[in-house]
Design an enzyme around this catalytic site. Structure first.
Site, mmCIF file in Angstrom:
data_model
loop_
_atom_site.group_PDB
_atom_site.id
_atom_site.type_symbol
_atom_site.label_atom_id
_atom_site.label_comp_id
_atom_site.label_asym_id
_atom_site.label_seq_id
_atom_site.Cartn_x
_atom_site.Cartn_y
_atom_site.Cartn_z
ATOM 1 N N HIS A 78 49.441 40.594 31.907
ATOM 2 C CA HIS A 78 48.569 41.074 32.990
ATOM 3 C C HIS A 78 47.123 40.699 32.703
ATOM 4 C CE1 HIS A 78 47.126 44.689 30.723
ATOM 5 N NE2 HIS A 78 48.361 44.766 30.256
ATOM 6 N N ASP A 93 44.469 42.348 34.138
ATOM 7 C CA ASP A 93 43.534 43.467 34.291
ATOM 8 C C ASP A 93 43.415 44.238 32.976
ATOM 9 O OD1 ASP A 93 46.271 44.224 34.731
ATOM 10 O OD2 ASP A 93 45.600 46.171 35.449
ATOM 11 N N ASP A 143 45.023 43.893 24.924
ATOM 12 C CA ASP A 143 45.728 44.463 26.091
ATOM 13 C C ASP A 143 45.062 43.994 27.370
ATOM 14 O OD1 ASP A 143 47.450 45.896 27.636
ATOM 15 O OD2 ASP A 143 46.526 47.835 27.265
ATOM 16 N N GLU A 172 48.382 45.822 36.471
ATOM 17 C CA GLU A 172 49.403 46.444 35.615
ATOM 18 C C GLU A 172 48.984 47.841 35.196
ATOM 19 O OE1 GLU A 172 51.320 47.587 31.756
ATOM 20 O OE2 GLU A 172 49.193 47.257 32.146
ATOM 21 N N GLU A 173 47.701 48.028 34.957
ATOM 22 C CA GLU A 173 47.233 49.304 34.409
ATOM 23 C C GLU A 173 47.250 50.433 35.442
ATOM 24 O OE1 GLU A 173 46.966 49.704 31.388
ATOM 25 O OE2 GLU A 173 46.267 47.881 30.385
ATOM 26 N N GLU A 193 52.394 41.903 25.540
ATOM 27 C CA GLU A 193 51.670 43.159 25.258
ATOM 28 C C GLU A 193 51.600 43.371 23.742
ATOM 29 O OE1 GLU A 193 50.248 45.282 27.298
ATOM 30 O OE2 GLU A 193 51.240 45.183 29.250
HETATM 31 ZN ZN LIG Z 1 48.876 46.070 28.718
#
Ligand SMILES: [Zn+2]
Length: 389
Positions: free
Chosen positions: A84, A86, A116, A148-149, A173
């Site tokens: 991801h 974001d 992350d 994603e977050e 991740e």
């Molecule tokens: Zn993540």
């Protein structure tokens, strides 16, 4: 502005610096929420230079939020490397460094998204730039998602479009380079009880929402016990699907019959006992109270459920990742986009540099000891699944 790089000049730290310098926070709080377009355009440029064909898609109903799929090689199957774009918001005042300026200090790289997980894309480019991709026997794809977050909207869109069909997917991740093969899902639910207020001197002269909620909570605790007795997956430290009562709001005065009460709680489904099954059990548990008090109970999602995820523990991908990393695959207790990527029909693992404990924290960092092993692992996975004869 990001520095212009050509394929032969890609340098890991420069790529890292450029990614971290482009804020791409996603948040349910509108004042924090940002577009991820600049990150996606930067990645599109990098992967184009590596000979990938790149597709950038704006998400339906979410202006400024983009996914990117980059493909090198022909046909279906092959390997998908996913992540991801974001990040979470940062705690102002609690970072000792600028979250948007890559800082190298004491053998660590600091910045928002270093583990992350925007940094993973820099690792992919670094790993691929020296490989001869003209000899691919299976395609390699890169997926970069939005949001994603928060809602996982990017991954949900990929799963519902079903436009790509990889055999294997690796989501980068931060797992400390330990392959992850399953995690629980997450559901946040609310129950609102609407009763009828009245003077407390005659409690029968109204419908007390707190009294009904008391019965509801009793039923939920029964369900909690049933889940523990009847279901479990021994890969998880807490084997059963859990149910946790989280918060309760209700009433306004001791001398009034309580007219309204709301309970928020979460449930964590496991592979094989997903959100639909848990919702079914939940409805069944509270049905008698609904019968007794028609129209008083309202059940609603606080957010869309995230399904649990599990991939074949004896599949080629889990076994190859265990062999390449030297670490057996494990189950974890945090959620990722894996359940949605898994819907594409591929074996799916989560495997990436950095430790989850350093994610979502002030001074997020990547230990530089991860650099060499991460590049090596990506190269070996690509070699195994896309270059094998
Ligand atoms: Zn993540």
């Amino acid at each position: 502005m990001p520095s212009v790089q050509t394929a032969s000049q890609f340098k890991l730290l420069d790529m890292y610096r450029d990614l971290i310098a482009l804020p791409s926070i996603s948040s349910t709080e509108p004042s924090w929420d940002q577009s991820n377009e600049k990150v996606i355009r930067l990645l599109a440029d990098w992967f184009s230079q590596l000979g990938f064909s790149v597709e950038v898609t704006e998400l339906d109903g979410l202006p400024g939020k983009f996914n990117m799929v980059a493909t090198r090689g022909e046909g279906d199957g092959g390997l998908l490397l996913a992540g991801h774009t974001d990040t979470v918001p940062y705690d102002e005042g609690r970072w000792t460094k600028d979250p948007f300026k890559l800082t190298e200090e004491n053998g660590r790289l600091y910045g928002l998204g270093v583990i992350d997980m925007k940094g993973f894309f820099a690792f992919i480019v670094e790993a691929l730039k020296d490989m001869d991709l003209s000899k691919l026997t299976k395609p390699i794809r890169i997926l970069a998602t939005a949001d994603e977050e928060t809602t996982m909207a990017g991954a949900r869109a990929i799963a519902s479009a079903m436009a790509i069909k990889p055999d294997y997917a690796v989501i980068g991740e931060p797992t400390g380079l330990v392959p992850v093969m399953m995690h629980k899902g997450h559901m946040s639910e609310g129950i609102r009880i609407t009763g009828k207020s009245g003077h407390s001197s005659d409690p029968a002269n109204g419908v007390n929402a707190l009294e009904i909620m008391h019965q509801v909570m009793g039923r939920l605790l029964d369900l909690q016990r049933q889940l523990k007795e009847n279901y479990g997956n021994q890969h998880f430290k807490v084997p059963q699907p859990t149910l946790n009562l989280g918060s309760l709001f209700g009433g306004d005065s001791p001398n009034r019959i309580c007219a309204c009460c709301e309970l928020n709680f979460d449930m964590r489904p496991i592979p094989g006992v997903g959100p639909d099954e848990l919702m079914g059990l939940l409805h069944h548990a509270i049905e008698p109270i609904k019968q007794q008090y028609p129209n008083a109970l309202e059940l609603f999602h606080l957010h869309e459920p995230i399904p649990p995820y599990g991939t074949d523990p004896n599949g080629e991908l889990v076994l190859a990742a265990a062999e390449i990393t030297g670490n057996p695959a494990e189950a974890v207790n945090y959620c990722t986009e894996a359940p949605f990527i898994n819907l594409l029909g591929c074996q799916t693992i989560v495997l990436g540099p950095g430790h989850i404990a350093q994610a979502h924290q002030p001074d997020e960092y990547l230990d530089l000891s991860f650099v060499k092993p991460t590049i090596d692992i990506i190269q070996r996975l690509v070699g195994r699944f896309c270059l094998a004869q």
